[in-house]
Write a protein that holds these residues in place. Sequence first.
Motif, PDB file in Angstrom:
ATOM      1  N   ALA A  14       0.894  -1.256  -0.167  1.00 21.92           N
ATOM      2  CA  ALA A  14      -0.048   0.016  -0.059  1.00 21.92           C
ATOM      3  C   ALA A  14       0.789   1.063   0.152  1.00 21.92           C
ATOM      4  O   ALA A  14       1.609   1.406   1.055  1.00 21.92           O
ATOM      5  N   THR A  15       0.762   1.879  -0.924  1.00 24.84           N
ATOM      6  CA  THR A  15       1.504   3.228  -1.119  1.00 24.84           C
ATOM      7  C   THR A  15       0.929   4.372  -0.465  1.00 24.84           C
ATOM      8  O   THR A  15      -0.012   3.974   0.279  1.00 24.84           O
ATOM      9  N   GLY A  16       1.602   5.442  -0.251  1.00 22.56           N
ATOM     10  CA  GLY A  16       1.271   6.576   0.298  1.00 22.56           C
ATOM     11  C   GLY A  16      -0.056   7.144  -0.055  1.00 22.56           C
ATOM     12  O   GLY A  16      -0.643   6.857  -1.178  1.00 22.56           O
ATOM     13  N   ASN A  17      -0.561   8.091   0.571  1.00 18.37           N
ATOM     14  CA  ASN A  17      -1.688   9.040   0.107  1.00 18.37           C
ATOM     15  C   ASN A  17      -1.441   9.724  -1.252  1.00 18.37           C
ATOM     16  O   ASN A  17      -0.190   9.973  -1.518  1.00 18.37           O
ATOM     17  N   VAL A  18      -2.326   9.875  -2.003  1.00 18.47           N
ATOM     18  CA  VAL A  18      -2.328  10.488  -3.414  1.00 18.47           C
ATOM     19  C   VAL A  18      -1.472  11.717  -2.986  1.00 18.47           C
ATOM     20  O   VAL A  18      -1.394  12.508  -2.106  1.00 18.47           O
ATOM     21  N   ALA A  19      -0.518  11.973  -4.002  1.00 17.36           N
ATOM     22  CA  ALA A  19       0.252  13.110  -3.532  1.00 17.36           C
ATOM     23  C   ALA A  19      -0.398  14.636  -4.089  1.00 17.36           C
ATOM     24  O   ALA A  19      -1.040  14.700  -4.811  1.00 17.36           O
ATOM     25  N   THR A  20      -0.169  15.565  -3.186  1.00 16.93           N
ATOM     26  CA  THR A  20      -0.773  16.506  -2.748  1.00 16.93           C
ATOM     27  C   THR A  20      -0.412  17.364  -4.250  1.00 16.93           C
ATOM     28  O   THR A  20      -1.458  18.101  -4.853  1.00 16.93           O
ATOM     29  N   GLU A  21       0.821  17.353  -4.860  1.00 18.85           N
ATOM     30  CA  GLU A  21       1.006  18.276  -6.081  1.00 18.85           C
ATOM     31  C   GLU A  21       0.207  17.694  -7.436  1.00 18.85           C
ATOM     32  O   GLU A  21      -0.356  18.285  -7.980  1.00 18.85           O
ATOM     33  N   ASP A  22       0.005  16.370  -6.994  1.00 22.19           N
ATOM     34  CA  ASP A  22      -0.745  15.873  -8.325  1.00 22.19           C
ATOM     35  C   ASP A  22      -2.314  16.038  -8.210  1.00 22.19           C
ATOM     36  O   ASP A  22      -3.019  16.694  -9.048  1.00 22.19           O
ATOM     37  N   VAL A  23      -2.780  16.342  -6.929  1.00 21.38           N
ATOM     38  CA  VAL A  23      -4.146  16.550  -6.664  1.00 21.38           C
ATOM     39  C   VAL A  23      -4.396  18.067  -7.094  1.00 21.38           C
ATOM     40  O   VAL A  23      -5.502  18.659  -7.727  1.00 21.38           O
ATOM     41  N   LEU A  24      -3.481  18.915  -6.819  1.00 23.46           N
ATOM     42  CA  LEU A  24      -3.389  20.357  -6.988  1.00 23.46           C
ATOM     43  C   LEU A  24      -3.271  20.652  -8.408  1.00 23.46           C
ATOM     44  O   LEU A  24      -4.188  21.617  -9.126  1.00 23.46           O
ATOM     45  N   TYR A  25      -2.638  19.946  -9.154  1.00 20.07           N
ATOM     46  CA  TYR A  25      -2.659  19.850 -10.587  1.00 20.07           C
ATOM     47  C   TYR A  25      -3.844  19.768 -11.446  1.00 20.07           C
ATOM     48  O   TYR A  25      -4.296  20.481 -12.072  1.00 20.07           O
ATOM     49  N   LEU A  26      -4.514  18.669 -10.834  1.00 18.30           N
ATOM     50  CA  LEU A  26      -5.965  18.349 -11.386  1.00 18.30           C
ATOM     51  C   LEU A  26      -6.751  19.425 -10.879  1.00 18.30           C
ATOM     52  O   LEU A  26      -7.478  20.024 -11.923  1.00 18.30           O
ATOM     53  N   MET A  27      -6.841  19.981  -9.848  1.00 19.36           N
ATOM     54  CA  MET A  27      -7.874  21.074  -9.248  1.00 19.36           C
ATOM     55  C   MET A  27      -7.595  22.230 -10.191  1.00 19.36           C
ATOM     56  O   MET A  27      -8.401  22.911 -10.651  1.00 19.36           O
ATOM     57  N   ASN A  28      -6.232  22.656 -10.394  1.00 19.30           N
ATOM     58  CA  ASN A  28      -6.068  23.868 -11.265  1.00 19.30           C
ATOM     59  C   ASN A  28      -6.460  23.630 -12.662  1.00 19.30           C
ATOM     60  O   ASN A  28      -6.957  24.663 -13.160  1.00 19.30           O
ATOM     61  N   GLY A  29      -6.241  22.302 -13.445  1.00 17.53           N
ATOM     62  CA  GLY A  29      -6.782  22.080 -14.574  1.00 17.53           C
ATOM     63  C   GLY A  29      -8.335  22.339 -14.765  1.00 17.53           C
ATOM     64  O   GLY A  29      -8.836  22.557 -15.852  1.00 17.53           O
ATOM     65  N   LEU A  30      -8.937  21.941 -13.708  1.00 14.23           N
ATOM     66  CA  LEU A  30     -10.438  21.921 -13.576  1.00 14.23           C
ATOM     67  C   LEU A  30     -10.928  23.417 -13.369  1.00 14.23           C
ATOM     68  O   LEU A  30     -12.085  23.250 -13.313  1.00 14.23           O
ATOM     69  N   GLY A  31     -10.068  24.162 -12.862  1.00 13.44           N
ATOM     70  CA  GLY A  31     -10.537  25.636 -12.591  1.00 13.44           C
ATOM     71  C   GLY A  31     -11.290  25.532 -11.218  1.00 13.44           C
ATOM     72  O   GLY A  31     -11.992  26.501 -11.060  1.00 13.44           O
ATOM     73  N   ILE A  32     -10.840  24.706 -10.419  1.00 13.29           N
ATOM     74  CA  ILE A  32     -11.551  24.487  -8.977  1.00 13.29           C
ATOM     75  C   ILE A  32     -10.545  25.277  -8.000  1.00 13.29           C
ATOM     76  O   ILE A  32      -9.426  24.880  -8.029  1.00 13.29           O
ATOM     77  N   HIS A  33     -10.992  26.151  -7.260  1.00  9.18           N
ATOM     78  CA  HIS A  33     -10.124  27.027  -6.418  1.00  9.18           C
ATOM     79  C   HIS A  33      -9.775  26.247  -5.287  1.00  9.18           C
ATOM     80  O   HIS A  33     -10.570  25.425  -4.627  1.00  9.18           O
ATOM     81  N   THR A  34      -8.425  26.235  -4.896  1.00  6.07           N
ATOM     82  CA  THR A  34      -7.883  25.678  -3.506  1.00  6.07           C
ATOM     83  C   THR A  34      -7.316  26.667  -2.673  1.00  6.07           C
ATOM     84  O   THR A  34      -7.256  26.222  -1.203  1.00  6.07           O
ATOM     85  N   GLY A  35      -7.070  27.700  -3.149  1.00  5.95           N
ATOM     86  CA  GLY A  35      -6.232  28.905  -2.476  1.00  5.95           C
ATOM     87  C   GLY A  35      -4.703  28.461  -1.964  1.00  5.95           C
ATOM     88  O   GLY A  35      -4.227  29.138  -1.120  1.00  5.95           O
ATOM     89  N   ILE A  36      -4.301  27.316  -2.763  1.00  3.91           N
ATOM     90  CA  ILE A  36      -2.874  26.911  -2.384  1.00  3.91           C
ATOM     91  C   ILE A  36      -1.946  27.205  -3.396  1.00  3.91           C
ATOM     92  O   ILE A  36      -2.307  26.963  -4.519  1.00  3.91           O
ATOM     93  N   ASP A  37      -0.791  27.607  -3.273  1.00  2.00           N
ATOM     94  CA  ASP A  37       0.284  27.785  -4.006  1.00  2.00           C
ATOM     95  C   ASP A  37       0.924  26.468  -4.301  1.00  2.00           C
ATOM     96  O   ASP A  37       1.776  26.094  -3.752  1.00  2.00           O
ATOM     97  N   LEU A  38       0.926  26.069  -5.807  1.00  2.00           N
ATOM     98  CA  LEU A  38       1.236  24.766  -6.234  1.00  2.00           C
ATOM     99  C   LEU A  38       2.845  24.894  -6.134  1.00  2.00           C
ATOM    100  O   LEU A  38       3.234  23.714  -5.657  1.00  2.00           O
ATOM    101  N   ASN A  39       3.450  25.856  -6.645  1.00  2.00           N
ATOM    102  CA  ASN A  39       4.875  25.912  -6.649  1.00  2.00           C
ATOM    103  C   ASN A  39       5.637  25.668  -5.178  1.00  2.00           C
ATOM    104  O   ASN A  39       6.484  24.910  -5.069  1.00  2.00           O
ATOM    105  N   GLN A  40       5.129  26.315  -4.261  1.00  2.00           N
ATOM    106  CA  GLN A  40       5.527  26.336  -2.862  1.00  2.00           C
ATOM    107  C   GLN A  40       5.239  24.793  -2.472  1.00  2.00           C
ATOM    108  O   GLN A  40       6.341  24.253  -1.700  1.00  2.00           O
ATOM    109  N   VAL A  41       4.313  24.183  -2.821  1.00  2.00           N
ATOM    110  CA  VAL A  41       4.091  22.819  -2.451  1.00  2.00           C
ATOM    111  C   VAL A  41       4.885  21.928  -3.095  1.00  2.00           C
ATOM    112  O   VAL A  41       5.777  20.789  -2.243  1.00  2.00           O
ATOM    113  N   VAL A  42       5.274  22.074  -4.422  1.00  2.00           N
ATOM    114  CA  VAL A  42       6.257  21.309  -4.871  1.00  2.00           C
ATOM    115  C   VAL A  42       7.658  21.564  -4.298  1.00  2.00           C
ATOM    116  O   VAL A  42       8.543  20.343  -3.983  1.00  2.00           O
TER     117      VAL A  42
END
Length: 307
Positions: A246-274
């Motif tokens: 069992a691997t880790g939880n889904v990677a945050t960076e991947d989730v944020l990239y998905l949300m950004n692509g869908l135009g869904i607001h998160t309020g989180i800076d992807l570059n800082q998370v990377v």
Amino acid sequence: MALPTAVKIVEVGPRDGLQNEKEFVATATKIELINRLSAAGFPNIEAASFVSPKWVPQMADGAEVMAGIERRAGAIYSVLTPNLRGFEGALAARADEIVIFGAASEAFSQKNINCSIAESIERFAPVAQAAKEHGVRIRGSVSCSLGCPYQGEVPVASVVDVVERFAALGCDEIDIADTIGVGTAKRVHEVFEAVTKVFPRERLSGHFHDTYGQALANIYAALEEGIAIFHASVAGLGGCPYAKGATGNVATEDVLYLMNGLGIHTGIDLNQVVAAGDFISNAIGRANVSRAGKALLAKARSEAACS
């Protein structure tokens, strides 16, 4: 159902992600990671665990971590608390939210804590009562909601039953967790369609592991059910000690990239998370498993080399 226009991402890397690391991660490193994540804009960070060091030695410095972090105004800092002693530690550490947990699988509950699902959740009654008395938020996590390493398929009715039990304890939020990452989009639809009938949709969250590479598909399925809270772990940190492979939880960076692509607001800076993912991966000598994180790091380094 239309997709949500905004979602809350709960960063679980500092607790759920790091708890299974064999080598002790320095307290200063944990604090630095949480501070970086706070600066990136996360509204909720699972920061520590107040459990016996005998069982989870990696989390033995929970009090020191909570005392050392720089808290961002308005952010929720959560800690895992299995009992009243843990709650007292959480209270002293000024935790904003406690996390309690129960399995939707009877086999998992018996195998790991030697009691039934009903008994395991009833043990949290005094913890929940104490939290309510002190104005501390309570989050309930339903593990093995989409499959169990011991019994295999978990009936949807079992997940609904645990959600109802957590609701009765007064949980403010409830996680539907795919602990071993076996879930598929069809099952996600079925489970969330059922649990939203017994607990408010806006207070349910999806917690997906990526063992079979289905986490992002499962998140999209949950979005289609109107779910707007998701857990993720920076750099894909983590795993499950009860489920081999069992691997880790889904990677945050991947989730944020998905949300950004869908135009869904998160309020989180992807570059800082990377950058935070790169920091913790280097600090603990662990491979970064975020695909978006690695791609964005490679792109930035390539651009820097050409400038």
